[in-house]
Design an enzyme around this catalytic site. Structure first.
Site, PDB file in Angstrom:
ATOM      1  N   LEU A  62      18.189   2.199  -4.444  1.00 20.16           N
ATOM      2  CA  LEU A  62      16.648   2.153  -4.485  1.00 20.16           C
ATOM      3  C   LEU A  62      16.392   1.882  -2.798  1.00 20.16           C
ATOM      4  O   LEU A  62      16.884   1.237  -2.114  1.00 20.16           O
ATOM      5  CB  LEU A  62      16.206   1.071  -5.328  1.00 20.16           C
ATOM      6  N   LYS A 114      23.353 -10.090  -5.131  1.00 21.29           N
ATOM      7  CA  LYS A 114      22.459 -11.042  -5.656  1.00 21.29           C
ATOM      8  C   LYS A 114      21.789 -10.811  -6.874  1.00 21.29           C
ATOM      9  O   LYS A 114      21.782 -11.484  -7.932  1.00 21.29           O
ATOM     10  CB  LYS A 114      21.357 -11.568  -4.649  1.00 21.29           C
ATOM     11  N   VAL A 135      -0.764 -24.949   0.045  1.00 26.57           N
ATOM     12  CA  VAL A 135      -2.129 -25.587   0.326  1.00 26.57           C
ATOM     13  C   VAL A 135      -2.722 -24.685   1.485  1.00 26.57           C
ATOM     14  O   VAL A 135      -2.021 -24.445   2.495  1.00 26.57           O
ATOM     15  CB  VAL A 135      -2.130 -26.956   1.041  1.00 26.57           C
ATOM     16  N   ILE A 147      -2.316 -24.670   5.614  1.00 24.39           N
ATOM     17  CA  ILE A 147      -0.833 -25.465   5.856  1.00 24.39           C
ATOM     18  C   ILE A 147       0.339 -24.374   5.850  1.00 24.39           C
ATOM     19  O   ILE A 147       0.526 -23.653   5.048  1.00 24.39           O
ATOM     20  CB  ILE A 147      -0.300 -26.395   4.954  1.00 24.39           C
ATOM     21  N   ASP A 198      -7.985 -13.541  -3.599  1.00 22.04           N
ATOM     22  CA  ASP A 198      -9.397 -13.964  -2.518  1.00 22.04           C
ATOM     23  C   ASP A 198     -10.241 -12.965  -2.507  1.00 22.04           C
ATOM     24  O   ASP A 198      -9.920 -11.790  -2.976  1.00 22.04           O
ATOM     25  CB  ASP A 198      -8.772 -14.533  -1.487  1.00 22.04           C
TER      26      ASP A 198
HETATM   27  P1  8DG Z   1      -4.442 -10.736  -2.721  1.00 25.13           P
HETATM   28  O1  8DG Z   1      -5.421 -11.543  -2.069  1.00 25.13           O
HETATM   29  O2  8DG Z   1      -4.739 -10.213  -4.099  1.00 25.13           O
HETATM   30  O3  8DG Z   1      -3.116 -11.703  -2.740  1.00 25.13           O
HETATM   31  O4  8DG Z   1      -3.778  -9.482  -1.849  1.00 25.13           O
HETATM   32  P2  8DG Z   1      -4.338  -8.950  -0.575  1.00 25.13           P
HETATM   33  O5  8DG Z   1      -6.046  -8.684  -0.862  1.00 25.13           O
HETATM   34  O6  8DG Z   1      -3.470  -7.683  -0.605  1.00 25.13           O
HETATM   35  O7  8DG Z   1      -4.040  -9.820   0.722  1.00 25.13           O
HETATM   36  P3  8DG Z   1      -4.711 -10.607   1.804  1.00 25.13           P
HETATM   37  O8  8DG Z   1      -3.712 -11.748   2.033  1.00 25.13           O
HETATM   38  O9  8DG Z   1      -6.023 -11.252   0.864  1.00 25.13           O
HETATM   39  O10 8DG Z   1      -4.828  -9.696   2.719  1.00 25.13           O
HETATM   40  C1  8DG Z   1      -5.921  -8.752   2.840  1.00 25.13           C
HETATM   41  C2  8DG Z   1      -5.254  -7.513   3.637  1.00 25.13           C
HETATM   42  O11 8DG Z   1      -5.253  -7.679   4.855  1.00 25.13           O
HETATM   43  C3  8DG Z   1      -4.062  -7.124   3.182  1.00 25.13           C
HETATM   44  O12 8DG Z   1      -3.869  -6.337   2.160  1.00 25.13           O
HETATM   45  C4  8DG Z   1      -3.554  -6.534   4.441  1.00 25.13           C
HETATM   46  C5  8DG Z   1      -4.313  -7.090   5.698  1.00 25.13           C
HETATM   47  N1  8DG Z   1      -3.344  -7.840   6.158  1.00 25.13           N
HETATM   48  C6  8DG Z   1      -2.115  -7.306   6.965  1.00 25.13           C
HETATM   49  N2  8DG Z   1      -1.394  -8.570   7.484  1.00 25.13           N
HETATM   50  C7  8DG Z   1      -2.402  -9.717   7.213  1.00 25.13           C
HETATM   51  C8  8DG Z   1      -1.954 -11.047   7.544  1.00 25.13           C
HETATM   52  O13 8DG Z   1      -1.041 -11.215   8.260  1.00 25.13           O
HETATM   53  N3  8DG Z   1      -3.019 -11.787   7.055  1.00 25.13           N
HETATM   54  C9  8DG Z   1      -4.035 -11.410   6.346  1.00 25.13           C
HETATM   55  N4  8DG Z   1      -4.747 -12.491   5.957  1.00 25.13           N
HETATM   56  N5  8DG Z   1      -4.103 -10.267   6.143  1.00 25.13           N
HETATM   57  C10 8DG Z   1      -3.392  -9.142   6.344  1.00 25.13           C
HETATM   58  O14 8DG Z   1      -1.803  -6.243   6.994  1.00 25.13           O
HETATM   59 CA    CA Z   2      -7.244 -10.788  -0.891  1.00 22.50          CA
HETATM   60 CA    CA Z   3      -7.680 -12.493   2.232  1.00 17.86          CA
END
Ligand code: 8DG
Ligand code: CA
Ligand code: CA
Length: 336
Positions: A63, A73, A104, A107, A191
């Site tokens: 894959l 692993k 947190v 952090i 979020d």
């Molecule tokens: P989630 O919140 O449901 O866990 O997932 P997500 O919405 O995909 O992730 P997120 O951490 O809230 O980040 C939102 C988007 O921001 C992510 O899909 C792509 C972009 N992003 C990157 N790199 C980074 C990074 O280093 N920090 C953050 N905050 N966002 C990033 O491509």
């Molecule tokens: Ca998000």
């Molecule tokens: Ca976010």
């Protein structure tokens, strides 16, 4: 970024994904080997998107993103039901504490290690030493339990409606996108990632940039209606904070980010904040092969010396794919 995520909603390799995610967290938080952490994350993502159960390391090795070492692993786990490397890692109480503290909000691995080195290894001990924390980290601790809870899609839809109605009632020229995993059509999100722009605001308004009230005014409105509950940070272009449904106190508090961007940069920002971050990495690497540089602000052509030119005019996400010679991918197809 949230630090743990299920690669897919109905995942028949979820135990293997958890294993690889734990290894990724170990490399990110403890050894700080981002290269290895990424390799484990990619492998976890690959397995999370398979529609069948992997039966052996040899099979996994075929894959994408799974090499010899990860395959071994996987074999060990499939045959013995555990991974000795992980057993050893999890015997070390400092490792466990660092992993806990990095959950947190605010952090990171360095701060977590610093705290553990000074003897703080539990959330209770962290509460007793709140003076060592930044404002962001204090709020991360205050809302620890709630921030770990995923947001169901139905709630995301309700929150989107509240955000849209409130902002558009104030000024109906705002353009609003909820990005992140929600835009990728996931059934739950970590979020809320809101992106806003306004036709009056372009990237040539250099002076306007730090004085603009376009974001501040929106945050004020959302506070007034009792939606925004706490502020982690607020600048002219970026709000980070905490929100909750204004009419339902039984709901958990949620992490909310709102970014303002100039309207000529809006679609590069929408693409970037829709993710996934693995998808962004791939797309950026592809752009470089095509002699372009792509980031959250712009798409620019690179000269043979590697100097980036003026931003390409981009009036949609589709335009970015088109300029790069790629077939358009819908947000739900970007969930790598
Ligand atoms: P989630 O919140 O449901 O866990 O997932 P997500 O919405 O995909 O992730 P997120 O951490 O809230 O980040 C939102 C988007 O921001 C992510 O899909 C792509 C972009 N992003 C990157 N790199 C980074 C990074 O280093 N920090 C953050 N905050 N966002 C990033 O491509
Ligand atoms: Ca998000
Ligand atoms: Ca976010």
């Amino acid at each position: 970024m949230s630090k743990r995520k299920a690669p897919s909603d109905d995942n028949c390799n979820s135990d293997l994904c958890d294993l690889l995610t734990e290894l990724a967290n170990y490399e990110r938080n403890i050894t700080k080997n981002i290269y290895k952490a990424n390799a484990y994350r990619k492998a976890a993502s690959t397995l999370g998107h398979l529609s069948h159960r992997v039966k052996s390391g040899d099979e996994a090795k075929e894959l994408p993103g799974i090499g010899e070492k990860i395959a071994k692993k996987i074999d060990e786990f499939l045959t013995t039901g555990k991974l000795q490397k992980l057993e050893n890692i999890n015997k070390d109480e400092n490792n466990i504490a660092i992993n806990l503290l990095t959950r947190v909000s605010g952090i990171g691995p360095a701060k977590a290690k610093e705290l553990v080195d000074s003897g703080i290894k539990t959330l209770e001990e962290l509460y007793l030493h709140e003076n060592l924390l930044t404002h962001h980290q204090k709020l991360g601790l205050k809302y620890f339990a709630d921030f770990e809870k995923k947001i169901p899609r139905v709630e995301m839809e309700e929150l989107e409606q509240i955000i849209r109605e409130t902002i558009l009632k104030y000024d109906d020229k705002y353009i609003i996108s909820l990005c992140g995993s929600y835009r990728r059509a996931k059934s739950e999100s970590g979020d809320i990632d809101v992106l806003i722009t306004h036709p009056s605001f372009t990237s040539s308004d250099k002076e306007l940039k730090k004085d603009t009230k376009l974001l501040n005014n929106v945050v004020d409105r959302l506070r007034e209606i009792g939606f925004i509950k706490d502020t982690i940070s607020l600048g002219p272009m970026k709000f980070m904070g905490v929100c909750r449904h204004p009419k339902d106190e039984s709901r958990p508090f949620r992490r909310l980010d709102i970014r303002l961007c100039p309207c000529d940069q809006y679609y590069c920002a929408v693409l970037y904040f829709t993710g996934s971050d693995l998808f962004n990495q791939n797309m950026r690497a592809y752009a470089l092969e095509k002699k372009f540089t792509l980031n959250e602000y712009s798409l620019r052509r690179l000269t043979s010396e590697g100097v980036s030119g003026e931003p390409e005019p981009v009036d949609s996400e589709e335009a970015i794919f088109r300029i790069l010679g790629l077939d358009y991918k819908k947000p739900e197809e970007r969930d790598l």
